[in-house]
Design a protein around this motif. Structure first.
Motif, short mmCIF file in Angstrom:
data_model
loop_
_atom_site.label_atom_id
_atom_site.label_comp_id
_atom_site.label_asym_id
_atom_site.label_seq_id
_atom_site.Cartn_x
_atom_site.Cartn_y
_atom_site.Cartn_z
N GLU A 231 38.75 53.22 23.14
CA GLU A 231 38.99 53.07 24.57
C GLU A 231 39.56 51.68 24.82
O GLU A 231 39.03 50.68 24.34
CB GLU A 231 37.71 53.26 25.37
N LEU A 232 40.66 51.63 25.56
CA LEU A 232 41.28 50.36 25.93
C LEU A 232 41.19 50.22 27.44
O LEU A 232 41.71 51.06 28.18
CB LEU A 232 42.75 50.34 25.48
N THR A 233 40.49 49.19 27.90
CA THR A 233 40.36 48.95 29.33
C THR A 233 41.19 47.73 29.72
O THR A 233 41.26 46.75 28.97
CB THR A 233 38.89 48.73 29.74
N ALA A 234 41.82 47.81 30.87
CA ALA A 234 42.62 46.70 31.38
C ALA A 234 41.76 45.83 32.29
O ALA A 234 40.93 46.33 33.04
CB ALA A 234 43.82 47.23 32.16
N GLY A 235 41.94 44.52 32.18
CA GLY A 235 41.21 43.58 33.03
C GLY A 235 42.16 42.86 33.97
O GLY A 235 43.37 43.11 33.98
N PRO A 236 41.63 41.92 34.75
CA PRO A 236 42.49 41.14 35.65
C PRO A 236 43.36 40.19 34.85
O PRO A 236 43.04 39.81 33.72
CB PRO A 236 41.48 40.37 36.51
N LYS A 237 44.49 39.80 35.42
CA LYS A 237 45.40 38.88 34.74
C LYS A 237 44.73 37.53 34.50
O LYS A 237 43.90 37.09 35.28
CB LYS A 237 46.67 38.68 35.57
N ASN A 238 45.11 36.88 33.40
CA ASN A 238 44.69 35.52 33.12
C ASN A 238 45.96 34.67 33.12
O ASN A 238 46.64 34.53 32.11
CB ASN A 238 44.00 35.45 31.76
N GLY A 239 46.30 34.13 34.30
CA GLY A 239 47.57 33.44 34.45
C GLY A 239 48.70 34.42 34.19
O GLY A 239 48.75 35.49 34.78
N PRO A 240 49.63 34.09 33.26
CA PRO A 240 50.75 35.00 32.99
C PRO A 240 50.40 36.13 32.03
O PRO A 240 51.23 37.00 31.77
CB PRO A 240 51.78 34.07 32.33
N PHE A 241 49.16 36.15 31.51
CA PHE A 241 48.80 37.12 30.49
C PHE A 241 48.07 38.32 31.08
O PHE A 241 47.22 38.18 31.96
CB PHE A 241 47.90 36.47 29.43
N ASP A 242 48.38 39.51 30.55
CA ASP A 242 47.57 40.69 30.83
C ASP A 242 46.37 40.66 29.88
O ASP A 242 46.49 40.21 28.74
CB ASP A 242 48.38 41.97 30.61
#
Length: 317
Positions: A69-80
């Motif tokens: 399972e791959l979950t997306a988080g909030p951006k960290n500056g320019p990075f996903d």
């Protein structure tokens, strides 16, 4: 005595030096999946998995996962940001981790260059990379290891490439000009990247389905939210992600937003605080009150463990 140094994806800090010998490699070679340029990395869940290669020679002998399972988080500056979960067992025996935090690889970034050196080739900019490493004092020597995980998009899923390195090196003196100075183990990622991998495993993940939204809160769903909230991230973006995945918080008390659910004889707890407790130095445009504060990552508490009583009270049990 056992010492370990956990690494975040952007940690390029050299913690120690020393000559790292080339090791014989039983690892297979990795190549990037062929997909249309710009294919995005899609979060989701899959049970359709095909594994090739092995990490056994590195001492990583846990069985391959049966789901990912791959979950997306909030951006960290320019990075996903992402978190990769594998079930039912932790796959990195060195630190028994059940999940890996990952970051995107914009072309030309420092993390992309380091990932290229550690994986042995340049990954696509739409990929994500996570790394963990450490060292252990073994008598007069240091057992140093580095473990990287690259997730690349395919047309219907991901290619997950795990690369492990291990070397035994002498401790490094604090003062290189004084051979009698105190010595210590450390981890130098740039030097360790020059060592041949002791193992490589490639997992093809197909048939990815989007993460479930709505429905009842479950222990599995709550544990799968690990990594989705990060300190100093945007509160509004983080809250939107969490509510879409988990539903409204079980309790909101002051700045604390808590999700809790009973799962058999355990209780799964997740607490996210709204508001960073201090001004953001050097950037007056950021309002600390609109950032994420302390995060207590999801975990399953058993009777007698911290938060167990509070968690069970929230579930009405």
């Amino acid at each position: 005595m056992h010492l370990s140094a956990a690494l975040v994806p952007l940690a390029l800090l050299i913690l120690g030096c020393g000559f790292l010998p080339s090791l014989p490699s039983g690892a297979s070679k990795s190549s990037a999946p062929v997909v249309p340029a710009g294919t995005p990395l899609a979060a989701g869940v899959s049970t359709q998995i095909k594994v090739s290669g092995s990490l056994d020679a590195c001492g990583l002998t846990a069985p391959a996962p049966t789901t990912m399972e791959l979950t997306a988080g909030p951006k960290n500056g320019p990075f996903d940001t992402y978190t990769l979960h594998q079930d039912p067992v932790a796959w990195a025996d060195w630190d028994r981790r059940p999940a890996m935090d990952m970051m995107s690889l914009p072309a030309g970034s420092g993390i992309a260059k380091m990932a290229s050196a550690e994986v042995g080739r340049a990954p696509a900019p739409t990929s994500a990379y996570g790394v963990a490493g450490g060292y252990e004092e073994a008598g007069e020597a240091c057992d140093v290891h580095l473990y990287g995980v690259l997730v690349e998009p395919t047309t219907d899923g991901w290619q997950v490439t795990e690369v492990a390195r291990r070397a035994t090196v002498p401790p490094t003196p604090f003062d290189e000009s004084d051979p009698n100075s105190n010595k210590a183990c450390g981890l130098d990622r740039e030097k360790l990247a020059e060592v041949e991998p002791c193992g490589m495993r490639i997992t093809m993940v197909t048939g990815v389905t989007a993460p479930t939204s709505g429905g009842p809160l479950t222990g599995r769903k709550l544990l799968g939210a690990a990594g989705m909230a990060r300190g100093m991230a945007s509160w509004s973006e983080t809250e939107t992600l969490l509510v879409a995945r988990l539903g409204p918080a079980t309790r909101v008390e002051g700045a604390h937003h808590t999700w809790a659910v009973r799962d058999g004889e355990t209780c799964v707890w997740f607490d996210v605080e709204k508001g960073w407790p201090a001004p953001i130095l050097g950037d007056g445009s950021l309002d600390p009150a609109q950032l994420v504060g302390t995060v207590v990552e999801p975990y399953a508490a058993v009777d007698g463990a911290p938060y167990y009583t509070e968690c069970m009270a929230l579930t009405g049990s």
